[in-house]
Design a protein around this motif. Structure first.
Motif, short mmCIF file in Angstrom:
data_model
loop_
_atom_site.label_atom_id
_atom_site.label_comp_id
_atom_site.label_asym_id
_atom_site.label_seq_id
_atom_site.Cartn_x
_atom_site.Cartn_y
_atom_site.Cartn_z
N HIS A 191 8.71 9.60 -3.94
CA HIS A 191 9.07 11.02 -3.92
C HIS A 191 8.53 11.75 -5.14
CE1 HIS A 191 12.67 9.73 -1.26
NE2 HIS A 191 11.59 9.93 -0.54
N ILE A 192 8.61 11.06 -6.30
CA ILE A 192 8.10 11.70 -7.51
C ILE A 192 6.60 11.94 -7.39
CG2 ILE A 192 7.66 11.33 -9.97
CD1 ILE A 192 10.33 9.98 -10.18
N GLN A 193 5.90 10.96 -6.82
CA GLN A 193 4.46 11.13 -6.69
C GLN A 193 4.14 12.29 -5.76
OE1 GLN A 193 2.25 10.30 -3.92
NE2 GLN A 193 0.37 10.63 -5.08
N GLU A 194 4.94 12.40 -4.69
CA GLU A 194 4.68 13.50 -3.77
C GLU A 194 4.94 14.84 -4.44
OE1 GLU A 194 7.19 12.40 -0.57
OE2 GLU A 194 5.69 11.07 0.36
N LYS A 195 5.97 14.84 -5.30
CA LYS A 195 6.30 16.09 -5.99
C LYS A 195 5.22 16.47 -6.99
CE LYS A 195 11.06 17.17 -6.86
NZ LYS A 195 12.21 16.65 -7.56
N VAL A 196 4.81 15.48 -7.79
CA VAL A 196 3.88 15.77 -8.89
C VAL A 196 2.46 15.92 -8.39
CG1 VAL A 196 2.93 14.85 -11.02
CG2 VAL A 196 5.37 14.64 -10.56
N GLY A 197 2.10 15.12 -7.39
CA GLY A 197 0.82 15.31 -6.73
C GLY A 197 -0.37 14.63 -7.36
N ILE A 198 -0.19 13.87 -8.48
CA ILE A 198 -1.37 13.24 -9.07
C ILE A 198 -1.59 11.87 -8.43
CG2 ILE A 198 -1.01 14.43 -11.23
CD1 ILE A 198 -0.01 11.88 -12.42
N THR A 199 -2.73 11.29 -8.75
CA THR A 199 -3.07 9.99 -8.20
C THR A 199 -2.27 8.90 -8.89
OG1 THR A 199 -5.32 10.88 -8.15
CG2 THR A 199 -5.03 8.55 -7.56
N PHE A 200 -1.65 8.01 -8.09
CA PHE A 200 -0.94 6.86 -8.65
C PHE A 200 -1.71 5.61 -8.26
CE2 PHE A 200 3.85 7.82 -9.37
CZ PHE A 200 3.54 9.02 -9.99
N VAL A 201 -1.92 4.71 -9.21
CA VAL A 201 -2.48 3.39 -8.89
C VAL A 201 -1.45 2.36 -9.33
CG1 VAL A 201 -4.37 1.78 -9.22
CG2 VAL A 201 -4.81 4.23 -9.27
N HIS A 202 -0.93 1.62 -8.36
CA HIS A 202 0.27 0.81 -8.57
C HIS A 202 -0.06 -0.64 -8.27
CE1 HIS A 202 4.85 0.41 -7.56
NE2 HIS A 202 4.35 -0.79 -7.66
N VAL A 203 0.20 -1.53 -9.21
CA VAL A 203 -0.09 -2.96 -9.02
C VAL A 203 1.21 -3.69 -8.70
CG1 VAL A 203 -0.51 -5.03 -10.39
CG2 VAL A 203 -2.20 -3.22 -10.34
N THR A 204 1.19 -4.54 -7.68
CA THR A 204 2.37 -5.34 -7.38
C THR A 204 1.98 -6.57 -6.59
OG1 THR A 204 4.55 -5.36 -6.36
CG2 THR A 204 2.85 -4.06 -5.27
N HIS A 205 2.86 -7.57 -6.57
CA HIS A 205 2.65 -8.72 -5.70
C HIS A 205 3.67 -8.71 -4.56
CE1 HIS A 205 5.57 -10.10 -8.76
NE2 HIS A 205 6.18 -10.57 -7.69
N ASN A 206 4.51 -7.68 -4.57
CA ASN A 206 5.60 -7.60 -3.60
C ASN A 206 5.17 -6.74 -2.41
OD1 ASN A 206 7.93 -6.52 -2.24
ND2 ASN A 206 9.15 -7.32 -3.94
N GLN A 207 5.12 -7.33 -1.23
CA GLN A 207 4.58 -6.63 -0.07
C GLN A 207 5.42 -5.45 0.34
OE1 GLN A 207 3.52 -8.94 3.33
NE2 GLN A 207 2.98 -10.64 1.98
N GLU A 208 6.71 -5.65 0.33
CA GLU A 208 7.58 -4.57 0.81
C GLU A 208 7.43 -3.35 -0.09
OE1 GLU A 208 11.53 -5.97 1.69
OE2 GLU A 208 12.24 -3.90 1.47
N GLU A 209 7.37 -3.63 -1.40
CA GLU A 209 7.18 -2.55 -2.37
C GLU A 209 5.87 -1.82 -2.05
OE1 GLU A 209 7.83 -4.01 -6.33
OE2 GLU A 209 6.26 -2.67 -7.10
N ALA A 210 4.82 -2.64 -1.84
CA ALA A 210 3.51 -2.04 -1.58
C ALA A 210 3.56 -1.15 -0.35
CB ALA A 210 2.47 -3.14 -1.41
N MET A 211 4.13 -1.67 0.72
CA MET A 211 4.10 -0.89 1.95
C MET A 211 5.01 0.33 1.87
SD MET A 211 2.86 -3.54 4.57
CE MET A 211 4.08 -3.46 5.82
N THR A 212 6.05 0.27 1.06
CA THR A 212 6.94 1.44 0.95
C THR A 212 6.23 2.61 0.32
OG1 THR A 212 8.75 -0.10 0.52
CG2 THR A 212 9.18 2.22 0.11
N VAL A 213 5.47 2.34 -0.75
CA VAL A 213 4.95 3.46 -1.53
C VAL A 213 3.52 3.85 -1.18
CG1 VAL A 213 6.42 2.98 -3.52
CG2 VAL A 213 4.17 1.92 -3.37
N ALA A 214 2.76 2.91 -0.59
CA ALA A 214 1.32 3.15 -0.55
C ALA A 214 0.90 4.12 0.53
CB ALA A 214 0.59 1.82 -0.34
N ASP A 215 -0.04 5.01 0.16
CA ASP A 215 -0.81 5.71 1.18
C ASP A 215 -1.89 4.75 1.68
OD1 ASP A 215 -0.73 8.81 -0.69
OD2 ASP A 215 0.59 8.05 0.85
#
Lengths: 295, 296, 379
Positions: C197-221
């Protein structure tokens, strides 16, 4: 977008000047420590002149040293140093084990600080101060006689090899505790719990587990004590009897007598002994493990 | 952990042994202090408390002069060796040749002072001669006296002596520091110096001050390297030692030795006290933190 | 954004729209002596996108992130941020900011001073800085926490402060290095959505590293799978989950049954894969030549447990198997069967659906799936 680099960045950042500054201490050590010590080998084969020495190649100094009466005393002093190491180990290492095992983590460093206290007293004071204590009419004898334990003063604890050994042990015991403590820090604490779990007795735990794992640190501490016992001139000078010498005393006496090649020869012999010991230790124990708690 | 199951008695015995050992190590120095307050000196039958011997020290011009030189050496050594130690520690963290680096910086510990002093003495004399010869060849006197035995050579000897200790102390302090902090500062826009000064230094400050105190004590106490390398001037320890060697232990030398001991005890004592206070406040903070924080 | 088939060459990634490219990486690699941490990677991230680097530990995703941030120097290749080559620039010179996994708040500064550190470095006037800090704290839900010290905050709160500290600088790209790894599972789920939600509000590019699939699928475009130093595959979460191209992706994302074999024959309509103990047909156009090694994968929730005898439903591919056991997992039930070659496969049913009567252990069964649900992997 990016602003131009600031002054500090230009100096200390990824510039050649910054890289040079990073290497400055190393350069200093090489220039004023490694090189002079390496050169002792070179100077030891120079010829002696009246006030200095002149370049050449002669083994006279070595021959002089190895054939003189000094050699026997020197070898004796090595024996005394070795005895001091053993005594220091017996007295000091159990403390390191005890502190590491039984004292809560926070207090551990405070105990080590306690041992820093005698170390902070000047090395010369520690040695000189033993005279009024060990003398004929010194503290030890006065107390013993007052308590009626002895009727004659004990004269064998000063101006004798025993005195030198006592002085060495007193001077370097803190180091054995520090080295032991560092060595023990390399041991994960659960090792002790595993040993107790497995039902190992105290001695077995000590011999089979603690000693091998702590060996690099113990060895380093021992080498430190041994080499310094050989090298510090004051020890035999103040506490030893007539004719007592060690390498350090021979070297400084040689310098006072302006026989520089001899001083350098003794230094070279000391360096070789040290390097030899460290090499043996490294082959046996892999001394790099000592620093695992720090790194 | 295992403290609960061990015997209380053996635990107390071990503690007693440890403290006994420390006391024994401190005994000679304490005895010296005890004597220094006696009007009649060592071995006398009577004991009359007095400050006289200390007064003698502070009026002795020779001694005060030597004290001054020692102080200058101490200050300058600290000013050079602590930054060196800091740079060396940073270099150690970033280099790939870790073992070699540590070996070089810790090796002075294994070389006795007499040996190093002798080697450096000959080294400096040689350097002096080389530079003088070079000067002569150039036809002037520009390079005379650069490396004569004097303040600079004594300084060098002391730096070599103190550097391993400072290196270890700073490494231990830095071991507790997390590099992510520096990275986070850089990510916020700080350059390397700003990241160090704003973020890293406040966290390693205590260790650096310990290193400074350590160095001052070490320089004050050092004798053999200084005496070999100092050339003409006197230092506190060299006066003390020459007195003791020549005249035996006079009353004033007891007082002098005690003085040196006081400084050491004062510094270490205050460090112990300060760390005691800090651990108390840290424990208080930890207790507060352990209380349930508000839900995130 | 239109969905296009994920046809891409190895190591590269298709752009699915013509937006501004915020991050571009060309031939980027990093070696540590003989160890290859990152092989040649090419990647494009659009401006305003929430991009996730997903992969196993030690696979190179953090290395890639740190290369983007300037904390490591590349061994080869270039990093472009909004068109500018920043490969040689240190972190403070790049238009990026970073959120770390833990221990990255300055412990000797309060929350407000932490957040305001970057502004202080820019010599921003105190009043303006104060406003910005307050706005940021409100954005991350920590209004009123100005004077708290980091050790007084919970893990989640600390990460929020980091977020505020990075966002207040209004840089172009925010890098996040496993920001939720130190939090417990429930907290992680909540913070995931908040980050989105914060990323959608702020609008800048986020690059997020994780090994957790659920986390990845929740946030990723869009996300990229990074493993063993290589970019395996990239696409939207749906693309990667439903239509993985590489065998590795199929194995890593979701739970799939994977069968390895050799291509028996290849036609326009499909490919016959010889598994050794049976042959299955895969309906997918692919340039496969007979004799090539290939794999087929099916999502375990699309597999069905079928009786050993009888006609299979139309359009189904089947394999013979032996029933082993069933594991009740709350939402799903996993039926474990073993195949003739000894390997075990799980068939997942939503609890409540599936066969009413379970076979006995050791009984022969068949597993079946709709032919079009299978994916073919040539690499």
């Amino acid at each position: 977008m990016p602003a131009p680099p600031s002054f500090f960045e230009r100096v200390f950042g990824e510039t050649w000047l910054g890289r040079a500054a990073m290497r400055l201490p190393l350069a200093f050590m090489v220039a004023f420590f490694l090189i002079p010590l390496a050169l002792t080998y070179v100077w030891s084969v120079f010829e002696r002149t009246q006030f200095w020495m002149k370049p050449g190649f002669t083994l006279f100094s070595y021959v002089n040293f190895f054939t003189s009466a000094r050699l026997e005393n020197f070898l004796w002093s090595m024996g005394h140093s070795a005895v001091s190491v053993v005594i220091a180990f017996i007295l000091g290492f159990p403390i390191a084990v005890f502190v590491r095992r039984r004292v809560p983590q926070v207090a551990q460093h405070r105990v080590i600080l306690l041992f820093l206290l005698p170390f902070m007293v000047s090395e010369i004071i520690r040695v000189f101060a033993l005279r009024p204590v060990l003398q004929r009419n010194g503290l030890v004898n006065t107390v013993l006689m007052d308590l009626g334990i002895t009727s004659q003063p004990i004269t064998s604890i000063l101006y004798t090899p025993t005195g030198v050994i006592i002085g060495e042990v007193m001077s370097f015991l803190p180091f054995m505790v520090f080295a032991g403590f560092l060595a023990m820090e390399a041991l994960p604490k659960y090792v002790f719990e595993i040993c107790e779990d497995l039902g190992a007795g105290r001695i077995r735990t000590f011999v089979d587990v603690i000693l091998p794992l702590a060996a690099p640190g113990i060895f380093a501490g021992s080498v430190f004590i041994f080499v310094n016992g050989l090298g510090i001139a004051l020890l035999p000078n103040i506490l030893g009897g007539p004719g007592a010498v060690n390498a350090g005393l021979i070297a400084t006496q040689a310098i006072t007598a302006l026989d520089f090649p001899l001083a350098m020869a003794v230094s070279a012999i000391m360096m070789t002994t040290l390097l030899g010991l460290l090499y043996i230790g490294h082959r046996l124990f892999d001394l790099t493990k000592i620093l695992s708690p720090i790194t | 952990m295992d403290e609960q199951y061990g015997s209380k008695l053996t635990h107390r015995l071990k503690w007693a042994y440890t403290l006994l050992l420390v006391a024994t190590l401190m005994l000679p120095s304490c005895y010296v202090i005890y004597i220094s307050f006696n009007e009649h000196g060592f071995g006398a039958a009577k004991y009359d408390f007095t400050f006289d011997w200390y007064k003698v020290i502070f009026t002795d011009k020779l001694l005060l002069n030597a004290l001054g030189w020692t102080l200058r050496l101490a200050v300058l050594t600290t000013l050079i060796v602590v930054p060196f130690g800091l740079i060396a520690a940073k270099f150690y963290k970033t280099t790939r040749h870790k073992v070699l680096t540590v070996a070089v910086f810790l090796s002075p510990l294994f070389v006795p002072g007499d040996i190093l002093g002798s080697a450096l003495l000959v080294f400096f004399k040689n350097l002096s001669q080389m530079f003088e010869a070079f000067s002569d060849w150039l036809g002037n006197e520009w390079f005379y006296g650069w490396f004569d035995l004097g303040f600079f050579s004594a300084l060098v000897g002391l730096i070599i002596y103190a550097l391993p200790y400072v290196f270890i102390v700073i490494l231990i302090t830095m071991a507790r520091y997390r590099d992510q902090q520096t990275e986070a500062a850089r990510a916020c826009g700080a350059n390397a110096w700003q990241a160090f000064w704003h973020v890293e230094f406040p966290q390693i400050r205590a260790g650096i001050f310990s290193a400074c105190a350590f160095t001052v004590i070490l320089t004050f106490n050092e004798y053999i390297r200084t005496s070999l390398l100092k050339g003409g001037f006197d230092t506190f320890t060299s006066v003390l030692v020459s007195q003791m060697l020549n005249e035996g232990m006079s009353e004033s030398s007891y007082a002098m030795s005690s003085l040196v001991t006081y400084i050491a005890v004062a510094v270490i004592g205050s460090i112990i006290v300060i760390t005691l206070i800090r651990t108390e406040s840290l424990e208080r903070e930890a207790r507060a933190k352990a209380q349930p924080a508000m839900a995130s | 954004m239109t969905l296009q088939p994920n046809v891409s060459a190895p190591g590269s990634d298709p752009m699915t729209s013509a937006r501004d490219v915020a991050v571009e990486v060309i031939g980027l690699s990093k070696n540590y002596g003989a160890v290859r941490a990152l092989a040649s990677v090419d990647l494009k991230i659009a401006a305003g996108e929430y991009f996730v680097l997903l992969g196993p530990s030690g696979g190179g995703k953090t290395t890639l992130l740190r290369l983007l941030g300037g904390f490591i120097r590349p061994s080869a290749g270039t990093v472009l941020l909004h068109g500018h080559d920043v490969s040689a620039l240190p972190p403070n010179r790049r238009p990026t900011s970073m959120v770390f996994q833990s221990y990255a708040l300055f412990p000797h500064m309060s929350v407000a001073r932490n957040v305001g550190y970057g502004l202080k470095l820019q010599n921003m006037p105190k009043a303006e800085a104060k406003d910005r800090i307050a706005a940021m704290l409100e954005l991350v839900g920590l209004t009123g926490y100005d004077a708290r010290m980091p050790h007084e905050l919970s893990g989640g709160q600390q990460q929020r402060v980091q977020l505020a500290r990075s966002l207040v600088l209004e840089r172009d790209v925010l890098l996040l290095d496993e920001p939720l790894a130190a939090l417990d599972a429930k907290l992680r789920k909540d913070m995931c959505l908040e980050l989105k939600h914060i990323q959608e509000k702020v609008g800048i590019t986020f690059v997020h590293v994780t090994h957790n699939q659920e986390e990845a699928m929740t946030v990723a475009d869009r996300l990229a799978i990074i493993a063993e130093g290589e970019l395996i595959e990239a696409g939207t979460a749906r693309d990667v989950y439903e239509r993985p191209i590489k065998r590795f992706t199929a194995d890593f994302v979701g739970e799939r049954a994977i069968f390895d074999g050799t291509v028996a024959s290849a036609e326009k309509t499909g490919v016959q894969l010889d598994l050794g103990f049976g042959t299955i047909a895969v309906k997918a156009p692919a340039e496969a030549s007979a004799g090539a090694k290939a794999s087929v994968s099916i999502r375990s929730e699309l597999l069905e447990l079928l009786p050993a005898e009888g006609k299979a439903p139309a359009g189904f591919e089947t394999l013979e198997a032996t029933y082993r056991e069933s594991v009740y997992l709350g939402l799903t039930i996993s039926h474990v069967v073993s195949l003739p070659d000894g390997s075990e496969i799980a068939v997942r049913d939503i609890a409540g659906a599936g066969p009413a009567k379970l076979p006995e252990a050791g009984a022969p069964v068949r597993i079946g799936w709709k032919a079009e649900d299978a994916s073919l992997h040539l690499s």
